[in-house]
Design an enzyme around this catalytic site. Structure first.
Site, mmCIF file in Angstrom:
data_model
loop_
_atom_site.group_PDB
_atom_site.id
_atom_site.type_symbol
_atom_site.label_atom_id
_atom_site.label_comp_id
_atom_site.label_asym_id
_atom_site.label_seq_id
_atom_site.Cartn_x
_atom_site.Cartn_y
_atom_site.Cartn_z
ATOM 1 N N GLY A 85 -6.633 -4.312 2.153
ATOM 2 C CA GLY A 85 -7.157 -2.956 2.206
ATOM 3 C C GLY A 85 -6.653 -2.312 3.482
ATOM 4 O O GLY A 85 -6.728 -2.918 4.558
ATOM 5 N N ARG B 100 -10.029 -2.021 -10.172
ATOM 6 C CA ARG B 100 -11.133 -1.504 -9.357
ATOM 7 C C ARG B 100 -12.333 -1.239 -10.260
ATOM 8 O O ARG B 100 -12.385 -0.218 -10.954
ATOM 9 C CB ARG B 100 -10.691 -0.237 -8.635
ATOM 10 N N ASN C 58 -2.147 7.117 2.992
ATOM 11 C CA ASN C 58 -1.698 5.835 2.457
ATOM 12 C C ASN C 58 -1.601 5.870 0.931
ATOM 13 O O ASN C 58 -2.173 5.048 0.230
ATOM 14 C CB ASN C 58 -2.643 4.708 2.909
ATOM 15 N N ARG D 211 -0.214 5.547 -2.851
ATOM 16 C CA ARG D 211 0.595 4.598 -3.612
ATOM 17 C C ARG D 211 1.248 5.263 -4.817
ATOM 18 O O ARG D 211 2.026 4.631 -5.528
ATOM 19 C CB ARG D 211 -0.283 3.436 -4.098
ATOM 20 N N SER E 33 2.973 8.229 6.295
ATOM 21 C CA SER E 33 4.354 7.775 6.175
ATOM 22 C C SER E 33 5.207 8.896 5.592
ATOM 23 O O SER E 33 4.700 9.865 5.002
ATOM 24 C CB SER E 33 4.429 6.550 5.261
ATOM 25 N N GLY F 25 11.770 4.363 12.696
ATOM 26 C CA GLY F 25 10.812 4.593 13.767
ATOM 27 C C GLY F 25 9.712 5.552 13.378
ATOM 28 O O GLY F 25 9.123 5.451 12.299
ATOM 29 N N GLY G 237 1.218 -4.186 5.366
ATOM 30 C CA GLY G 237 0.363 -3.998 6.537
ATOM 31 C C GLY G 237 1.056 -3.394 7.745
ATOM 32 O O GLY G 237 0.411 -3.194 8.782
ATOM 33 N N ALA G 238 2.347 -3.078 7.637
ATOM 34 C CA ALA G 238 3.055 -2.527 8.801
ATOM 35 C C ALA G 238 2.481 -1.175 9.212
ATOM 36 O O ALA G 238 2.268 -0.908 10.399
ATOM 37 C CB ALA G 238 4.549 -2.405 8.492
ATOM 38 N N ASP H 199 -0.518 -0.109 8.641
ATOM 39 C CA ASP H 199 -1.876 -0.317 9.149
ATOM 40 C C ASP H 199 -1.851 -0.817 10.589
ATOM 41 O O ASP H 199 -2.695 -0.436 11.413
ATOM 42 C CB ASP H 199 -2.616 -1.321 8.259
#
Length: 312
Positions: A28, A98, A152, A154, A178, A209, A233-234, A236
């Site tokens: 998560g 879910r 975040n 998807r 992102s 970067g 997880g990068a 996060d």
């Protein structure tokens, strides 16, 4: 104290296809960020949801083991799952399961004493969470907490979800997203992010970067070259580094617009380094040795952190 809201999922990561083998870890987006912040020595309160099956009990025990103060809403349902398949470059393809349907209700004074409230990802897009999250945003304003948001995404958000996201953008102090998120939200991703009326916007660019926009100023730094195991997880980890360094340097809601460019450059550099560290291992749990090295370089080590953070 930092408070974070987000979903908890049991990530079942594909190890082989024939026969199908899966490796289970707790995941998560906000939970990954909360875990890293707690491991760095920050007091962290984590708000989320669990079910009532044995997987839920295991998940709660694991979160407590990570040092998180928990505020959990319990559903009469099994724990959510995310099946993950990694491509050749270590990027994840997700299949979410879910089962929660009841409205999310935060407990009273969920954000009492919070200096930061961070939220985002899948949970923030759901209709059943809208009212509860609205109450938390109101409480964050009353507490004077810095409000941070990471979409975040998807997938492409629906028109209704885009409207909800626009509502969040009107109430936050820090937007971290992102380049992929920005492309799903805006026709001109970089230009649109730059012009948003938010004190600090940070756009991660993967291997290239990140760039931060503070008022009319921009700071861009290159990525850090590492041998990539996967990228889970990068983003996060980047968020954890961003929040940790903002707090360590004494920035909060009241003085974030006065963030100096040298400080912003150091903060961005540290967040990129922590994100790169996440890419050197499988999964989102950062390696202990690397985390301690990062802490010593950017936060001043455990003894300095234990002496306390500057007041906001």
């Amino acid at each position: 104290m930092l408070a974070l809201l987000g979903e908890v999922l049991v990530d079942l990561i594909q190890e082989s296809q024939d026969p199908l083998r899966l490796r289970g870890v707790l995941g998560g987006s906000a939970l990954n960020t909360a875990t890293t912040l707690a491991r760095l020595g920050f007091p962290v309160r984590f708000l989320s949801e669990v079910g009532e099956d044995w997987v839920s009990a295991w998940s709660e025990e694991e979160m407590r083991r990570r040092g998180l103060e928990l505020r959990l809403f319990r559903h009469p349902a099994p724990m959510p799952l995310a099946l993950v398949r990694l491509d050749a470059e270590g990027n994840g393809e997700y299949s979410f399961h879910r089962p929660f349907h009841l409205p999310y209700r935060p407990g009273p004074e969920s954000l009492r004493g919070a200096r930061v409230f961070h939220f985002g990802s899948l949970l923030a897009l759901e209709d059943r969470v809208e009212e509860g999250l609205g109450l938390l945003l109101q409480e964050a304003e009353e507490e004077g907490a810095l409000v941070s948001y990471d979409p975040n995404l998807r997938r492409s958000p629906t028109p209704k979800e885009k409207k909800r996201i626009r509502g969040y953008l009107d109430r936050i102090d820090l937007l971290k997203l992102s380049l992929e998120d920005a492309r799903l939200l805006f026709e001109d991703p970089v230009g649109a992010v730059k012009t948003l009326d938010i004190p600090l916007k940070v756009l991660t660019l993967g291997r290239e970067g990140a760039v931060a926009f503070l008022g009319k100023e921009a700071v861009r730094l290159p990525g850090k070259a590492v041998r990539v195991k996967d990228t889970v997880g990068a983003g996060d980890a980047f968020t954890a580094g961003l929040l940790a360094l903002l707090l360590r340097k004494g920035y909060g809601k009241g003085n974030l617009p006065r963030l100096s460019l040298p400080d912003l450059k150091e903060i961005l550099e540290g967040a990129i380094a922590l994100s790169a560290l996440a890419c050197t291992v499988r999964g989102a749990y950062l390696p202990e040795k690397g985390l301690r090295s990062w802490q010593a370089q950017y936060l001043g080590g455990e003894e300095d952190l234990a002496r306390g953070l500057p007041p906001l």
